[in-house]
Design an enzyme around this catalytic site. Structure first.
Site, PDB file in Angstrom:
ATOM      1  N   SER A 349      26.689  16.416  16.785  1.00  9.93           N
ATOM      2  CA  SER A 349      25.951  17.796  17.012  1.00  9.93           C
ATOM      3  C   SER A 349      26.904  18.867  16.959  1.00  9.93           C
ATOM      4  CB  SER A 349      25.419  17.684  18.651  1.00  9.93           C
ATOM      5  OG  SER A 349      26.503  17.551  19.382  1.00  9.93           O
ATOM      6  N   GLN A 421      27.651  10.609  26.736  1.00 11.20           N
ATOM      7  CA  GLN A 421      26.288  10.978  26.782  1.00 11.20           C
ATOM      8  C   GLN A 421      25.415   9.424  27.171  1.00 11.20           C
ATOM      9  OE1 GLN A 421      25.585  13.405  23.561  1.00 11.20           O
ATOM     10  NE2 GLN A 421      23.813  13.803  24.240  1.00 11.20           N
ATOM     11  N   GLY A 467      23.247  29.162  24.939  1.00 16.85           N
ATOM     12  CA  GLY A 467      21.952  29.202  24.419  1.00 16.85           C
ATOM     13  C   GLY A 467      21.683  28.507  23.222  1.00 16.85           C
ATOM     14  N   ILE A 469      20.214  27.914  19.609  1.00 21.72           N
ATOM     15  CA  ILE A 469      20.343  28.386  18.242  1.00 21.72           C
ATOM     16  C   ILE A 469      18.983  29.103  17.672  1.00 21.72           C
ATOM     17  CG2 ILE A 469      21.438  28.096  15.954  1.00 21.72           C
ATOM     18  CD1 ILE A 469      23.096  25.828  17.231  1.00 21.72           C
ATOM     19  N   HIS A 495      37.607  36.410  38.266  1.00 22.32           N
ATOM     20  CA  HIS A 495      38.231  37.705  38.134  1.00 22.32           C
ATOM     21  C   HIS A 495      39.598  38.026  39.105  1.00 22.32           C
ATOM     22  CE1 HIS A 495      38.240  41.539  36.474  1.00 22.32           C
ATOM     23  NE2 HIS A 495      36.815  41.805  36.547  1.00 22.32           N
ATOM     24  N   ASP A 499      41.070  38.829  33.808  1.00 24.84           N
ATOM     25  CA  ASP A 499      40.376  40.194  33.329  1.00 24.84           C
ATOM     26  C   ASP A 499      39.534  40.277  32.341  1.00 24.84           C
ATOM     27  OD1 ASP A 499      42.175  40.537  30.902  1.00 24.84           O
ATOM     28  OD2 ASP A 499      43.704  41.297  32.408  1.00 24.84           O
TER      29      ASP A 499
HETATM   30  N1  CAO Z   1      20.544  25.086  20.128  1.00 27.64           N
HETATM   31  C1  CAO Z   1      19.749  24.380  18.898  1.00 27.64           C
HETATM   32  N2  CAO Z   1      19.882  23.048  19.006  1.00 27.64           N
HETATM   33  C2  CAO Z   1      20.833  22.519  19.749  1.00 27.64           C
HETATM   34  C3  CAO Z   1      21.548  23.022  20.507  1.00 27.64           C
HETATM   35  C4  CAO Z   1      21.681  24.614  20.603  1.00 27.64           C
HETATM   36  N3  CAO Z   1      22.414  25.148  21.510  1.00 27.64           N
HETATM   37  N4  CAO Z   1      22.478  22.188  21.154  1.00 27.64           N
HETATM   38  C5  CAO Z   1      22.178  21.022  20.718  1.00 27.64           C
HETATM   39  N5  CAO Z   1      21.071  21.159  19.789  1.00 27.64           N
HETATM   40  C6  CAO Z   1      20.793  20.101  18.982  1.00 27.64           C
HETATM   41  C7  CAO Z   1      21.458  19.074  18.586  1.00 27.64           C
HETATM   42  O1  CAO Z   1      22.195  19.548  17.568  1.00 27.64           O
HETATM   43  C8  CAO Z   1      20.578  17.667  18.403  1.00 27.64           C
HETATM   44  O2  CAO Z   1      19.933  17.918  17.255  1.00 27.64           O
HETATM   45  P1  CAO Z   1      20.059  16.880  16.079  1.00 27.64           P
HETATM   46  O3  CAO Z   1      19.296  15.712  16.748  1.00 27.64           O
HETATM   47  O4  CAO Z   1      19.621  17.534  14.891  1.00 27.64           O
HETATM   48  O5  CAO Z   1      21.758  16.516  15.865  1.00 27.64           O
HETATM   49  C9  CAO Z   1      19.824  17.978  19.429  1.00 27.64           C
HETATM   50  O6  CAO Z   1      19.648  19.178  19.889  1.00 27.64           O
HETATM   51  C10 CAO Z   1      19.828  17.173  20.743  1.00 27.64           C
HETATM   52  O7  CAO Z   1      21.331  17.261  21.136  1.00 27.64           O
HETATM   53  P2  CAO Z   1      22.041  16.495  22.276  1.00 27.64           P
HETATM   54  O8  CAO Z   1      21.442  17.120  23.632  1.00 27.64           O
HETATM   55  O9  CAO Z   1      21.765  15.186  21.918  1.00 27.64           O
HETATM   56  O10 CAO Z   1      23.582  16.619  22.042  1.00 27.64           O
HETATM   57  P3  CAO Z   1      24.504  17.951  22.237  1.00 27.64           P
HETATM   58  O11 CAO Z   1      25.932  17.290  21.962  1.00 27.64           O
HETATM   59  O12 CAO Z   1      24.262  19.174  21.641  1.00 27.64           O
HETATM   60  O13 CAO Z   1      24.495  18.234  23.622  1.00 27.64           O
HETATM   61  C11 CAO Z   1      24.714  17.720  26.058  1.00 27.64           C
HETATM   62  C12 CAO Z   1      25.046  17.410  24.832  1.00 27.64           C
HETATM   63  C13 CAO Z   1      25.147  16.746  27.118  1.00 27.64           C
HETATM   64  C14 CAO Z   1      25.282  19.072  26.438  1.00 27.64           C
HETATM   65  C15 CAO Z   1      23.106  17.881  26.341  1.00 27.64           C
HETATM   66  O14 CAO Z   1      22.513  16.507  26.186  1.00 27.64           O
HETATM   67  C16 CAO Z   1      22.617  18.283  27.821  1.00 27.64           C
HETATM   68  O15 CAO Z   1      22.766  17.532  28.718  1.00 27.64           O
HETATM   69  N6  CAO Z   1      22.379  19.602  27.884  1.00 27.64           N
HETATM   70  C17 CAO Z   1      22.058  20.043  28.918  1.00 27.64           C
HETATM   71  C18 CAO Z   1      23.024  20.886  29.682  1.00 27.64           C
HETATM   72  C19 CAO Z   1      22.502  21.476  31.105  1.00 27.64           C
HETATM   73  O16 CAO Z   1      21.516  20.944  31.686  1.00 27.64           O
HETATM   74  N7  CAO Z   1      23.294  22.495  31.421  1.00 27.64           N
HETATM   75  C20 CAO Z   1      22.622  23.391  32.491  1.00 27.64           C
HETATM   76  C21 CAO Z   1      23.672  23.144  33.490  1.00 27.64           C
HETATM   77  S1  CAO Z   1      23.042  24.167  34.834  1.00 27.64           S
HETATM   78  O17 CAO Z   1      22.345  23.493  35.705  1.00 27.64           O
END
Ligand code: CAO
Length: 525
Positions: A349, A421, A467, A469, A495, A499
């Site tokens: 990813s 994951q 965020g 893409i 902070h 800085d």
């Molecule tokens: N914009 C667009 N597409 C995205 C993206 C983004 N920012 N991030 C990931 N994608 C895509 C990936 O490339 C993947 O696409 P493909 O199937 O074409 O490869 C798809 O979305 C699913 O990705 P994924 O979630 O399985 O894997 P990742 O490595 O991008 O993310 C992880 C891993 C652990 C960050 C994610 O699964 C997750 O849990 N996200 C939520 C995090 C969260 O809850 N944050 C808030 C915390 S505050 O409470």
């Protein structure tokens, strides 16, 4: 704007003490023994031989017990030179017909209670040593408690979802002991331990700071704690310190994340064949329907930890910086490399690029990979880039870390991410994976968020939220409108230490690496 909240912090509690737990994943064991250094093989076999219940200690983190025959056969598979030990080598503390009150041990670090997530046995069930009894969860980690005895379960002291108290009985097991009732004072300290060359007391006398599990690890490898330099808070000796000490003694090279490799719990599918389904978090539990009546329930497990760590984060004055990154080249590059990575059994990813770019930048801005002590008198610059990844799991928000990113290729980061994951999706992340973070990233974009305002996870000093893409119009160098893949990133930094100019320079460097991903090649080792 969404408010990003945090992960479980202070995960140093060694859950080994919660019960006699050890690695279960036979395949992981095999992989470990094949691929790891001699140190780990030695540790595994040594510990297995000594007590047949301590492999988990080498590994750290979440653990599940594996029935002996499986362990035996897998260790045999791992190395022909390993002489397998059968049940005969197990310490059975009880003989004759007695009822053992199996208590939840004092697990240290101030933890007084856990939630019983699931029972694997019911009253009347026959259990053998190392059979799983139940899964418990504290605000630190989730652990499988296993039986120390062969016998029949005669009483469960709690229902699922109830809070079990440390030091209180968990189950009664009718064994073949001669005495009537055996009070099981501590599920960790077995009679076998007392017979070993070094006693717990001897090591305690050295006045070093270490958890009981770390002491045991040292003891079982004939290491004097007084000779080990602790890298933890106030010189506390961590498992890594013991393993590094051992590695220096033996000349072995430790893998970058020793615990992770060994402690992986079962039965996650092999990394070589990641299943897309496994990579997704399980579907959210159905929401409780509230019909006209307020419901109050105790905060438990990871939610409790989140409340604690986020309350602690309130003490940090947050500096915020937001930026836009044009990922058009990265989108093309990833599309190109995705199949190659898949050929290596790795799902690629964008995160591995984000993580690796952050590590390259941290090398230039070590203050962002640091921590500040509570009295704001000392800064510790962390040697490892252990990058926490906020993860949406069935258990809620967790932040497992990809360890030593500075030593990993992008493919290796991706592989590690796939692994955590899978574990996150299966609710099997353990202490080793959930601790030791030095910097964090939260990809809210992967679930459709555009902006977030991340909250720092103490004791870290910076975090970035990414965020989604989006394809948006932008002007090219000639002033023509083009399609661009734009992502927002929001940084929060402590902070007191960092800085705005430093944060901005870091952000610019990170942005430039990702806007021109080929430039990362120049810095990869
Ligand atoms: N914009 C667009 N597409 C995205 C993206 C983004 N920012 N991030 C990931 N994608 C895509 C990936 O490339 C993947 O696409 P493909 O199937 O074409 O490869 C798809 O979305 C699913 O990705 P994924 O979630 O399985 O894997 P990742 O490595 O991008 O993310 C992880 C891993 C652990 C960050 C994610 O699964 C997750 O849990 N996200 C939520 C995090 C969260 O809850 N944050 C808030 C915390 S505050 O409470």
């Amino acid at each position: 704007m969404a408010t990003f909240s945090s992960r479980v912090t202070s995960l140093q509690v060694d859950w080994l003490l919660a019960g006699r737990t050890c690695v279960t994943s036979a395949s992981k064991m095999a992989a470990m023994a094949r691929g790891s250094s001699a140190v780990f093989r030695r540790l595994l076999v040594q510990q297995y031989r000594r007590r047949c219940l301590r492999i988990q200690e080498v590994c750290g983190g979440h653990a599940v017990l594996c029935p002996l025959p499986t362990m035996d056969s897998k260790l045999q598979m791992c190395s022909g030179s390993f002489q397998m030990l059968g049940r005969a080598l197990h310490t059975s503390a009880v003989r004759g017909g007695a009822v053992v009150q199996f208590k939840l041990s004092d697990i240290g670090e101030g933890i007084m209670e856990v939630t019983v997530k699931e029972w694997y046995v019911k009253e009347g069930d026959k259990v053998s040593q190392f059979d799983s009894i139940c899964e418990v969860q504290s605000d630190k980690a989730s652990v499988t408690i296993t039986s120390r005895y062969d016998g029949v379960i005669t009483k469960l002291y709690y229902d699922a979802d109830e809070v079990a108290l440390v030091g209180k009985p968990l189950v009664d097991i009718h064994t073949e002991s001669t005495s009537d009732v055996i009070q099981e004072e501590d599920v960790v300290e077995t009679p076998a331990m007392a017979r070993e060359e070094h006693t717990h007391q001897e090591i305690k006398g050295l006045k070093t700071q270490a958890t009981p599990a770390v002491r045991r690890l040292a003891m079982e490898n004939n290491i004097k704690l007084s000779e080990v330099v602790g890298s933890g808070k106030d010189g506390r000796i961590l498992k890594e310190d013991i393993l590094n000490f051992l590695a220096k003694q033996t000349g072995a090279i430790l893998p970058p994340s020793p615990f992770q490799e060994i402690q992986t719990p079962p039965p996650a599918p092999s990394l070589a064949t990641p299943s897309p389904a496994a990579l997704k978090p399980p579907p959210a539990a159905p929401r409780r329907a509230f019909a006209g009546k307020d419901v109050t329930e105790p905060l438990k497990g990871f939610h409790k930890a989140m409340a604690k760590s986020m309350t602690a984060a309130l003490n940090i004055p947050h500096l915020g910086l937001c930026e836009q990154v044009d990922l058009s080249h990265l989108v093309a590059l990833r599309a190109q490399l995705k199949a190659d990575a898949q050929g290596h059994g790795v799902k690629l990813s964008y995160m591995p690029f984000f993580i690796k770019a952050a590590s390259l930048c941290l090398a230039h801005f070590p203050i962002l990979n640091a921590s500040l002590d509570e009295s704001c008198q000392n800064i510790t610059y962390k040697a490892s880039h252990n990058i926490g990844v906020a993860m949406d799991t069935g258990l809620g928000l967790l932040v497992p870390t990809v360890k030593n990113v500075q030593l990993l290729s992008i493919l290796e980061v991706a592989q590690e991410l796939n692994r955590i994951q899978e574990l996150g999706a299966a609710g099997q992340l353990g202490t080793a994976d959930l601790s030791g973070g030095t910097f964090s990233l939260s990809n809210i974009g992967s679930i459709g968020g555009t902006y977030a305002k991340p909250v720092i996870l103490p004791p870290e000093v910076a975090i970035g939220a990414l965020g989604k893409i989006q394809v948006l119009p932008r002007f090219d160098a000639l002033g023509h409108v083009t399609r661009a893949h734009i992502m927002n990133v929001s940084w929060s930094a402590d902070h007191r230490l960092i800085d705005g100019a430093t944060m901005c320079r870091f952000s610019n460097m990170w942005r430039d690496f990702l806007q021109n991903p080929a430039s990362m090649l120049l810095h990869l080792k």
